[in-house]
Write an enzyme that holds these catalytic residues in place. Structure first.
Site, PDB file in Angstrom:
ATOM      1  N   SER A 255       0.829  -1.199   0.000  1.00  0.00           N
ATOM      2  CA  SER A 255       0.000   0.000   0.000  1.00  0.00           C
ATOM      3  C   SER A 255       0.873   1.263   0.000  1.00  0.00           C
ATOM      4  O   SER A 255       1.777   1.377  -0.818  1.00  0.00           O
ATOM      5  CB  SER A 255      -0.950  -0.038   1.199  1.00  0.00           C
ATOM      6  N   ASP A 349      -8.723  -4.954  -5.903  1.00  0.00           N
ATOM      7  CA  ASP A 349      -8.241  -3.909  -4.996  1.00  0.00           C
ATOM      8  C   ASP A 349      -9.107  -2.671  -5.180  1.00  0.00           C
ATOM      9  O   ASP A 349      -9.108  -2.048  -6.241  1.00  0.00           O
ATOM     10  CB  ASP A 349      -6.771  -3.598  -5.319  1.00  0.00           C
ATOM     11  N   HIS A 383      -7.260  -5.640  -1.366  1.00  0.00           N
ATOM     12  CA  HIS A 383      -6.092  -4.779  -1.156  1.00  0.00           C
ATOM     13  C   HIS A 383      -5.083  -5.337  -0.159  1.00  0.00           C
ATOM     14  O   HIS A 383      -3.887  -5.355  -0.427  1.00  0.00           O
ATOM     15  CB  HIS A 383      -6.554  -3.399  -0.694  1.00  0.00           C
TER      16      HIS A 383
END
Length: 444
Positions: A255, A349, A383
């Site tokens: 991330s 995601d 994600h």
């Protein structure tokens, strides 16, 4: 008289049935193979014995995390003709998942508190997953119970708190004198420190620095910029350790920490291998400073925020296109890097367009004559690709947005992606950190 006889017979029948059920339940057992104790990233095979032929039961799992949040899952199964259920081959008939899923009870664990992500702050203690077999006719009746103890530390591993200059974190060292390949592990946006991934990777023979970069001890709680020289100090600290090999280091990111990792690989010396999981190819959130250089954060378009049918925010399209001429100043010049890259992306995601960002990063490397990359894609994953058997987090509070957002992914597909990626990460680091090569500092 007839009524009294009927009542007496009914009482005896009830006593007989209660005795039969109690006898049956006392014979039912759960086996966890190869053992009821394992490490968090290891699979167990669940087998149930002692049931009646073709008896239908419900299997349940419960786990309470370090914040007191209860995670639960359940699935209906039917015993075979010998009264056994083997989750390695028996299909779940309904519940939290269906079909043959040997670790389905684990991958489908969901929090009772909505939008909670599993928190494990103490890797010195294990997680406990309680597994029960319950009667389908009376779910209050527990026929058998077993506990799976899922630990993190192995014997001989060292966990060393780090306070060196500005650097804050935890250093995990495998058993033995080393030297070991070194890796800097940086977790996602939100600050603080997550030790699980670093600890489990260290047991594979790597010296791992779990690096905090804000909201931890005396580090800034709400920074207004990120200083790349802080991360340079962290690399220098790790390379100084006698247990760490002199060859180049690895960086593991996910991330927001992904664009920090790309920046470290592009501007700092000593990086040989970089893993970016669902990252962005441009600097995000805050300005990035390094000496006299400043890379501004990529702009956002709040009008692109969507609201799902369940009322959650979908922010996948919030970041503007980094390839647009007015946004190129936020792009990270990864062509300067002399390391290998592994990009891992999820097709579902919903945090941002990680697949598109990875494709653009790879194109930039290709345009500069570099083939120093590989990419793996997981079409149904969300994600937060984490360590194997970490419960799927489909939605939770977003540190940058300040609201609950959807992060996407199918739980079982996501779990399988985590298992596959974990093995790829270990192979990637072994290949590129054990060769003895190191990268050189890119010239500014």
């Amino acid at each position: 008289m007839a009524l009294r006889r009927f009542g007496a017979c009914h009482k005896k029948l009830s006593q007989y049935l209660s005795f039969t059920i109690a006898s049956m339940s006392s014979q039912v057992s759960i086996r966890l193979l190869p053992s009821s104790r394992c490490l968090f990233d290891e699979a167990v095979l669940i087998k149930v014995r002692g049931l009646a032929p073709e008896q239908r039961v419900d299997l349940t799992a419960k786990l309470t995390d370090d914040k007191g949040v209860l995670f639960k899952s359940s699935a209906a199964y039917r015993a075979d003709l010998s009264g056994e259920i083997d989750l390695g081959s028996a299909p779940a008939l309904g519940g939290s998942y269906t079909g043959v899923e040997p670790m389905g009870l684990f991958c489908s664990l969901k929090p009772e508190t909505p939008h909670a992500k599993l928190r494990k702050t103490d890797v010195l203690s294990p997680c406990f997953v309680d597994i029960e077999v319950r009667s389908s006719e009376n779910r209050e009746q527990v026929l058998a119970r077993e506990t799976n103890e899922r630990g993190f530390m192995i014997e001989g591993m060292r966990r060393v708190p780090v306070e060196d200059g500005r650097v804050r974190g935890i250093l995990f060292l495998p058993p033995g004198p080393g030297p070991f390949p070194g890796v800097v592990d940086m977790y996602t946006l939100g600050g603080g420190l997550s030790e699980i991934r670093a600890c489990l990777l260290a047991k594979q023979g790597f010296a791992i620095l779990s690096l905090a970069y804000y909201r931890y001890k005396d580090l800034p709680k709400l920074p207004n910029k990120f200083d790349l020289e802080y991360f340079e100090e962290a690399i220098m600290f790790l390379r100084r350790q006698p247990e760490v090999r002199e060859s180049g280091l690895g960086i593991l990111s996910i991330s927001k920490s992904g664009d920090l990792a790309l920046s470290m690989a592009s501007f700092l010396p000593g990086v040989s291998a970089t893993v970016c999981i669902n990252a962005c190819c441009a600097n995000t959130m805050l300005p990035l400073h390094y000496k006299t250089m400043v890379i501004p954060p990529l702009n956002t378009d709040l009008t692109s925020v969507k609201v799902t049918e369940s009322g959650l925010l979908d922010v996948r399209e919030v970041l503007v296109d980094p390839l647009a001429e007015e946004n190129r100043g936020s792009l990270i010049p990864i062509e300067r890097a002399n390391c290998r890259f592994l990009f891992a992306v999820s097709g579902e995601d919903r945090n941002w367009k990680s697949d598109y960002f990875a494709e653009q990063a790879i194109k930039r490397l290709k345009d500069h004559g570099k083939e120093s990359w590989e990419m793996v894609s997981y079409p149904e994953a969300g994600h937060f690709l984490d360590v194997p058997y970490m419960p799927h987090c489909g939605s939770c509070m977003h540190a940058a947005v300040g609201r609950v957002v959807v992060f996407g992914g199918d739980p079982c597909a996501h779990s399988k992606a985590q298992v596959d990626l974990w093995e790829r990460i270990m192979c990637f680091f072994r290949k590129h950190l054990e060769s003895g090569t190191s990268s050189q500092k890119a010239k500014l």
